[in-house]
Write a protein that holds these residues in place. Structure first.
Motif, PDB file in Angstrom:
ATOM      1  N   ALA A   1     -36.543  94.990  50.689  1.00 30.47           N
ATOM      2  CA  ALA A   1     -35.705  95.965  49.977  1.00 30.47           C
ATOM      3  C   ALA A   1     -36.109  96.037  48.507  1.00 30.47           C
ATOM      4  O   ALA A   1     -36.110  97.127  47.920  1.00 30.47           O
ATOM      5  CB  ALA A   1     -34.231  95.590  50.103  1.00 30.47           C
ATOM      6  N   LEU A   2     -36.481  94.924  47.915  1.00 28.69           N
ATOM      7  CA  LEU A   2     -36.955  94.925  46.528  1.00 28.69           C
ATOM      8  C   LEU A   2     -38.272  95.690  46.418  1.00 28.69           C
ATOM      9  O   LEU A   2     -38.453  96.513  45.516  1.00 28.69           O
ATOM     10  CB  LEU A   2     -37.112  93.494  46.014  1.00 28.69           C
ATOM     11  CG  LEU A   2     -37.670  93.356  44.593  1.00 28.69           C
ATOM     12  CD1 LEU A   2     -36.728  93.990  43.569  1.00 28.69           C
ATOM     13  CD2 LEU A   2     -37.913  91.889  44.269  1.00 28.69           C
ATOM     14  N   ALA A   3     -39.178  95.446  47.349  1.00 27.25           N
ATOM     15  CA  ALA A   3     -40.459  96.167  47.351  1.00 27.25           C
ATOM     16  C   ALA A   3     -40.230  97.673  47.491  1.00 27.25           C
ATOM     17  O   ALA A   3     -40.872  98.478  46.802  1.00 27.25           O
ATOM     18  CB  ALA A   3     -41.360  95.643  48.467  1.00 27.25           C
ATOM     19  N   ALA A   4     -39.297  98.057  48.352  1.00 29.10           N
ATOM     20  CA  ALA A   4     -38.987  99.483  48.540  1.00 29.10           C
ATOM     21  C   ALA A   4     -38.377 100.077  47.275  1.00 29.10           C
ATOM     22  O   ALA A   4     -38.691 101.215  46.901  1.00 29.10           O
ATOM     23  CB  ALA A   4     -38.051  99.668  49.731  1.00 29.10           C
ATOM     24  N   LEU A   5     -37.515  99.314  46.597  1.00 34.36           N
ATOM     25  CA  LEU A   5     -36.935  99.788  45.339  1.00 34.36           C
ATOM     26  C   LEU A   5     -38.026 100.026  44.301  1.00 34.36           C
ATOM     27  O   LEU A   5     -38.024 101.061  43.626  1.00 34.36           O
ATOM     28  CB  LEU A   5     -35.915  98.775  44.805  1.00 34.36           C
ATOM     29  CG  LEU A   5     -35.404  99.035  43.389  1.00 34.36           C
ATOM     30  CD1 LEU A   5     -34.678 100.382  43.288  1.00 34.36           C
ATOM     31  CD2 LEU A   5     -34.499  97.891  42.931  1.00 34.36           C
ATOM     32  N   ILE A   6     -38.967  99.108  44.193  1.00 32.84           N
ATOM     33  CA  ILE A   6     -40.054  99.277  43.217  1.00 32.84           C
ATOM     34  C   ILE A   6     -40.872 100.515  43.563  1.00 32.84           C
ATOM     35  O   ILE A   6     -41.235 101.296  42.680  1.00 32.84           O
ATOM     36  CB  ILE A   6     -40.903  97.987  43.129  1.00 32.84           C
ATOM     37  CG1 ILE A   6     -40.059  96.883  42.464  1.00 32.84           C
ATOM     38  CG2 ILE A   6     -42.200  98.237  42.361  1.00 32.84           C
ATOM     39  CD1 ILE A   6     -40.661  95.498  42.537  1.00 32.84           C
ATOM     40  N   ASP A   7     -41.153 100.727  44.842  1.00 27.74           N
ATOM     41  CA  ASP A   7     -41.863 101.945  45.253  1.00 27.74           C
ATOM     42  C   ASP A   7     -41.065 103.193  44.863  1.00 27.74           C
ATOM     43  O   ASP A   7     -41.634 104.172  44.361  1.00 27.74           O
ATOM     44  CB  ASP A   7     -42.121 101.949  46.759  1.00 27.74           C
ATOM     45  CG  ASP A   7     -43.211 100.983  47.182  1.00 27.74           C
ATOM     46  OD1 ASP A   7     -43.976 100.505  46.317  1.00 27.74           O
ATOM     47  OD2 ASP A   7     -43.301 100.694  48.400  1.00 27.74           O
ATOM     48  N   ASP A   8     -39.756 103.164  45.093  1.00 20.43           N
ATOM     49  CA  ASP A   8     -38.906 104.297  44.713  1.00 20.43           C
ATOM     50  C   ASP A   8     -38.896 104.501  43.201  1.00 20.43           C
ATOM     51  O   ASP A   8     -38.851 105.644  42.727  1.00 20.43           O
ATOM     52  CB  ASP A   8     -37.474 104.102  45.203  1.00 20.43           C
ATOM     53  CG  ASP A   8     -37.317 104.278  46.706  1.00 20.43           C
ATOM     54  OD1 ASP A   8     -38.298 104.625  47.400  1.00 20.43           O
ATOM     55  OD2 ASP A   8     -36.190 104.046  47.200  1.00 20.43           O
ATOM     56  N   MET A   9     -38.944 103.410  42.446  1.00 14.55           N
ATOM     57  CA  MET A   9     -38.969 103.534  40.983  1.00 14.55           C
ATOM     58  C   MET A   9     -40.255 104.216  40.523  1.00 14.55           C
ATOM     59  O   MET A   9     -40.214 105.108  39.669  1.00 14.55           O
ATOM     60  CB  MET A   9     -38.810 102.160  40.326  1.00 14.55           C
ATOM     61  CG  MET A   9     -37.410 101.588  40.474  1.00 14.55           C
ATOM     62  SD  MET A   9     -37.261  99.895  39.831  1.00 14.55           S
ATOM     63  CE  MET A   9     -37.549 100.194  38.066  1.00 14.55           C
ATOM     64  N   PHE A  10     -41.397 103.820  41.089  1.00 16.38           N
ATOM     65  CA  PHE A  10     -42.652 104.500  40.741  1.00 16.38           C
ATOM     66  C   PHE A  10     -42.574 105.973  41.131  1.00 16.38           C
ATOM     67  O   PHE A  10     -42.944 106.853  40.341  1.00 16.38           O
ATOM     68  CB  PHE A  10     -43.852 103.831  41.420  1.00 16.38           C
ATOM     69  CG  PHE A  10     -44.420 102.681  40.646  1.00 16.38           C
ATOM     70  CD1 PHE A  10     -45.158 102.884  39.488  1.00 16.38           C
ATOM     71  CD2 PHE A  10     -44.232 101.382  41.078  1.00 16.38           C
ATOM     72  CE1 PHE A  10     -45.689 101.827  38.768  1.00 16.38           C
ATOM     73  CE2 PHE A  10     -44.753 100.306  40.371  1.00 16.38           C
ATOM     74  CZ  PHE A  10     -45.483 100.523  39.221  1.00 16.38           C
ATOM     75  N   ALA A  11     -42.100 106.265  42.334  1.00 18.57           N
ATOM     76  CA  ALA A  11     -42.003 107.657  42.790  1.00 18.57           C
ATOM     77  C   ALA A  11     -41.092 108.461  41.875  1.00 18.57           C
ATOM     78  O   ALA A  11     -41.400 109.612  41.534  1.00 18.57           O
ATOM     79  CB  ALA A  11     -41.490 107.705  44.233  1.00 18.57           C
ATOM     80  N   SER A  12     -39.991 107.860  41.447  1.00 16.72           N
ATOM     81  CA  SER A  12     -39.042 108.547  40.560  1.00 16.72           C
ATOM     82  C   SER A  12     -39.670 108.802  39.197  1.00 16.72           C
ATOM     83  O   SER A  12     -39.527 109.892  38.628  1.00 16.72           O
ATOM     84  CB  SER A  12     -37.768 107.705  40.402  1.00 16.72           C
ATOM     85  OG  SER A  12     -37.160 107.486  41.652  1.00 16.72           O
ATOM     86  N   MET A  13     -40.364 107.795  38.667  1.00 15.89           N
ATOM     87  CA  MET A  13     -41.024 107.935  37.366  1.00 15.89           C
ATOM     88  C   MET A  13     -42.073 109.045  37.421  1.00 15.89           C
ATOM     89  O   MET A  13     -42.128 109.904  36.543  1.00 15.89           O
ATOM     90  CB  MET A  13     -41.675 106.606  36.966  1.00 15.89           C
ATOM     91  CG  MET A  13     -42.446 106.661  35.652  1.00 15.89           C
ATOM     92  SD  MET A  13     -43.262 105.094  35.267  1.00 15.89           S
ATOM     93  CE  MET A  13     -44.574 105.075  36.498  1.00 15.89           C
TER      94      MET A  13
END
Length: 184
Positions: free
Chosen positions: A32-44
């Motif tokens: 879930a942490l890895a997915a959050l980081i991926d979502d953060m990059f996608a959002s940025m």
């Protein structure tokens, strides 16, 4: 090793409570942490930013991501979990234009240290240290401010802050940002 992919999430705007308090340390290192980081990059990337703190997508966690150039125009693409900002004792302050995805459409001059480092851990819990100059140093300071509950406008005189926030409230979305027509 940076991952990419993820799903862009809406950017949290100034005034939302999660942006105005110190974020919680990360204690669980899982998928879930890895997915959050991926979502953060996608959002940025979707918002054309150069940095993003977790609370800028509504998540109360001490994490930031960057894809930002340093003073030599070398890009650093990284995430830092539970970052600690390190500034030199003798700081050379640089005044430069800064913006924020959470305060879209606005910019103001902010004094920041010309160099900065962050220590923390990666998504596997391994220690990391990143050293920055130029825009990258500014991004480190800007993102750690977010995780501490501050936005760049909180560093401005009250009258200017109120003007920028009023103008931003009328702005529909992504604005100009840290030194490169991108937000952090």
């Amino acid at each position: 090793m940076e991952r990419h992919g993820g799903t862009p999430r809406p950017i949290t705007r100034y005034g939302t409570p999660v942006l105005h308090r110190r974020c919680a340390p990360v204690t669980v290192f899982d998928d879930a942490l890895a997915a959050l980081i991926d979502d953060m990059f996608a959002s940025m990337y979707a918002a054309h930013g150069v940095g993003l703190a977790a609370n800028q997508i509504g998540v109360d966690a001490r994490i930031f991501v960057v894809d930002c150039p340093d003073a030599t125009n070398t890009h650093t693409v990284a995430h830092v979990i539970n970052p600690v900002l390190h500034l030199p004792e003798q700081r050379d302050l640089v005044i430069d234009s800064e913006g924020c995805l959470s305060v879209p459409g606005q910019r103001a001059d902010v004094a920041r240290s010309a160099t900065a480092s962050v220590t923390g851990v990666d998504l596997r819990g391994e220690p990391i240290r990143l050293d920055g100059t130029g825009t990258l140093a500014r991004c480190f300071q800007h993102e750690v401010d977010h995780l501490d509950g501050l936005a760049y406008v909180d560093r401005l005189p009250v009258k200017l802050r109120k003007q920028l926030l009023a103008a931003s409230a009328a702005h529909p979305g992504v604005g100009a940002g840290v030194n490169q027509d991108a937000d952090a």
